[in-house]
Design a protein around this motif. Structure first.
Motif, PDB file in Angstrom:
ATOM      1  N   VAL A 184     -57.740 -25.883 139.872  1.00  0.00           N
ATOM      2  CA  VAL A 184     -56.782 -26.942 139.549  1.00  0.00           C
ATOM      3  C   VAL A 184     -57.282 -28.220 140.207  1.00  0.00           C
ATOM      4  O   VAL A 184     -57.556 -28.227 141.410  1.00  0.00           O
ATOM      5  N   ASP A 229     -55.546 -33.841 141.940  1.00  0.00           N
ATOM      6  CA  ASP A 229     -54.423 -34.671 141.535  1.00  0.00           C
ATOM      7  C   ASP A 229     -53.316 -33.854 140.894  1.00  0.00           C
ATOM      8  O   ASP A 229     -52.139 -34.127 141.092  1.00  0.00           O
ATOM      9  N   ARG A 230     -53.677 -32.851 140.134  1.00  0.00           N
ATOM     10  CA  ARG A 230     -52.645 -32.007 139.516  1.00  0.00           C
ATOM     11  C   ARG A 230     -51.914 -31.189 140.584  1.00  0.00           C
ATOM     12  O   ARG A 230     -50.701 -31.009 140.515  1.00  0.00           O
ATOM     13  N   GLY A 243     -49.609 -33.500 142.217  1.00  0.00           N
ATOM     14  CA  GLY A 243     -48.509 -33.778 141.302  1.00  0.00           C
ATOM     15  C   GLY A 243     -47.443 -32.691 141.358  1.00  0.00           C
ATOM     16  O   GLY A 243     -46.244 -32.977 141.413  1.00  0.00           O
ATOM     17  N   ILE A 244     -47.874 -31.440 141.368  1.00  0.00           N
ATOM     18  CA  ILE A 244     -46.932 -30.319 141.471  1.00  0.00           C
ATOM     19  C   ILE A 244     -46.199 -30.378 142.816  1.00  0.00           C
ATOM     20  O   ILE A 244     -44.988 -30.168 142.889  1.00  0.00           O
ATOM     21  N   PHE A 304     -49.581 -35.414 137.487  1.00  0.00           N
ATOM     22  CA  PHE A 304     -49.957 -34.158 136.841  1.00  0.00           C
ATOM     23  C   PHE A 304     -50.480 -34.398 135.422  1.00  0.00           C
ATOM     24  O   PHE A 304     -51.461 -33.794 134.999  1.00  0.00           O
ATOM     25  N   ARG A 305     -49.824 -35.297 134.705  1.00  0.00           N
ATOM     26  CA  ARG A 305     -50.206 -35.535 133.308  1.00  0.00           C
ATOM     27  C   ARG A 305     -51.503 -36.326 133.178  1.00  0.00           C
ATOM     28  O   ARG A 305     -52.220 -36.180 132.204  1.00  0.00           O
ATOM     29  N   ARG A 306     -51.795 -37.188 134.156  1.00  0.00           N
ATOM     30  CA  ARG A 306     -52.971 -38.048 134.040  1.00  0.00           C
ATOM     31  C   ARG A 306     -53.693 -38.136 135.384  1.00  0.00           C
ATOM     32  O   ARG A 306     -53.561 -39.127 136.103  1.00  0.00           O
ATOM     33  N   PRO A 307     -54.445 -37.121 135.739  1.00  0.00           N
ATOM     34  CA  PRO A 307     -55.145 -37.148 137.034  1.00  0.00           C
ATOM     35  C   PRO A 307     -56.238 -38.216 137.038  1.00  0.00           C
ATOM     36  O   PRO A 307     -56.753 -38.612 136.002  1.00  0.00           O
TER      37      PRO A 307
END
Length: 145
Positions: free
Chosen positions: A3, A6-7, A10-11, A57-60
């Motif tokens: 993963v 950045d994701r 984000g989580i 999460f959507r745009r790392p």
């Protein structure tokens, strides 16, 4: 499968935002005492954390290079000054730690010590007056009273 950083962050931000909102639900204060309520800031912070986490999460990012050593050192010193400021507030009051921290931060960004401390002292006194007289927050100015 790994993963991206950045994701993962984000989580973590989404989870922290949800936890902050859940804790804010426990705050209870009479409406007459505080019409806005003590939940306002935690709800605002939790919303920001939640939506920032979704966006991350959507745009790392592209994971650009780390800053150079002098920039990293300056950032660490900045964090150390802020931690020291918050640690000294209960014992020294508001004015002394704020003046010292502002002077240290001014020096960190290239100002000479004397003007930095003078500006920090002026800022600390002005902020104290603003908090006490304009906003009505009873903060202690000095360690002796």
């Amino acid at each position: 499968m790994t993963v991206p950083r950045d994701r993962a962050w984000g989580i973590a931000l989404v989870a922290f935002g949800v936890a902050t909102a859940a804790l804010a639900l426990r705050f209870r204060v009479a409406f007459v005492t505080d019409p806005l309520g003590p939940r306002a800031f935690p709800w605002l912070a939790s919303g920001f954390l939640f939506f920032a986490g979704i966006a991350l999460f959507r745009r790392p990012g592209d994971h650009g290079p780390w800053p150079e050593a002098p920039v990293r050192r300056r950032l660490l010193l900045l964090v150390a000054v802020l931690v020291a400021w918050s640690a000294l507030l209960p014992w020294l009051g508001f004015v002394l730690p704020t003046a010292g921290a502002t002077g240290a931060l001014a020096r960190l960004f290239g100002a000479p010590w004397t003007p930095g401390l003078a500006a920090g002292t002026g800022l600390a006194l002005a902020l104290h007056l603003l908090f006490v007289f304009a906003l009505g927050f009873p903060i202690t100015a000095w360690p002796w009273g």
